[in-house]
Design an enzyme around this catalytic site. Structure first.
Site, short mmCIF file in Angstrom:
data_model
loop_
_atom_site.label_atom_id
_atom_site.label_comp_id
_atom_site.label_asym_id
_atom_site.label_seq_id
_atom_site.Cartn_x
_atom_site.Cartn_y
_atom_site.Cartn_z
N ASP A 12 0.84 -1.20 0.00
CA ASP A 12 0.00 0.00 0.00
C ASP A 12 0.88 1.25 0.00
O ASP A 12 2.04 1.20 0.42
CB ASP A 12 -0.88 -0.04 1.26
N ASP A 14 -0.37 4.99 0.96
CA ASP A 14 -0.66 5.94 2.05
C ASP A 14 -0.66 5.25 3.41
O ASP A 14 -1.41 4.31 3.64
CB ASP A 14 -2.01 6.62 1.81
#
Length: 181
Positions: A12, A14
């Protein structure tokens, strides 16, 4: 002669590669004059990261995603993991259409070794079929069919549904151990 396929990892952006907490706290201080620490926001939900609904305002401003600082140890960790694993960067970026080009530019600057072929911008991560997923959200890890690895963040404190990692060093150590076993 069999070709050994590398195991795959979805990472991922963020809250895992990009330090969204530090950036938001800095913007909040500029906007309100109030300094908050990561400890102050621990346990808050994402939209309540800072008071007055300002997080929602910040993420919709041009430049927000382009200017995120890199999470401590992330660059070195991705380089190291890329030697043994096929690494994909996966972001539910379509929620914030402004973020698409900003995230692409950010990755090109900070992770230039990641090919555009290994960048996945999507809505739902439930389609991801890698061996491992490193994410800070249960909503992405819960439906994942591989091995979910939860990256600690302000909003997931107290959630123990998945194996938790507080930093990149511990994730690299875990994944290197996975290769051996």
């Amino acid at each position: 002669n069999t070709i050994k396929m590398k195991k795959t990892i979805a990472i991922d952006m963020d809250g895992v590669l990009a330090d969204i907490e530090a950036h938001t706290l800095q913007l909040y201080k500029q906007h309100s004059g109030v300094s908050l620490t990561k400890a102050d926001i621990s346990g808050n939900q994402e939209w309540d990261l800072v008071p007055d609904g300002l997080f929602h305002k910040f993420v919709h401003e041009p430049g927000f995603f382009r200017n995120l600082p890199v999470m401590d140890g992330a660059i070195e960790a991705v380089e190291k993991l890329s030697q043994e694993f096929e690494v994909y960067i996966v972001s539910a970026a379509t929620e914030f259409p402004l973020s698409l080009s900003e995230k692409q530019e950010w990755l090109a600057e900070h992770f230039p070794s990641i090919s555009w072929r290994n960048i996945v911008f999507c809505g739902s991560k439930s389609i991801i079929g890698t061996d491992y997923m490193i994410d800070d959200h249960r909503k992405n890890l819960d439906p994942f069919r591989g091995k979910p690895l939860m990256f600690s963040a302000f909003h997931n404190q107290g959630q123990n549904h998945h194996q938790r990692f507080d930093d990149w060093k511990s994730i690299v150590a875990f994944l290197e151990n996975e290769l051996v076993s």
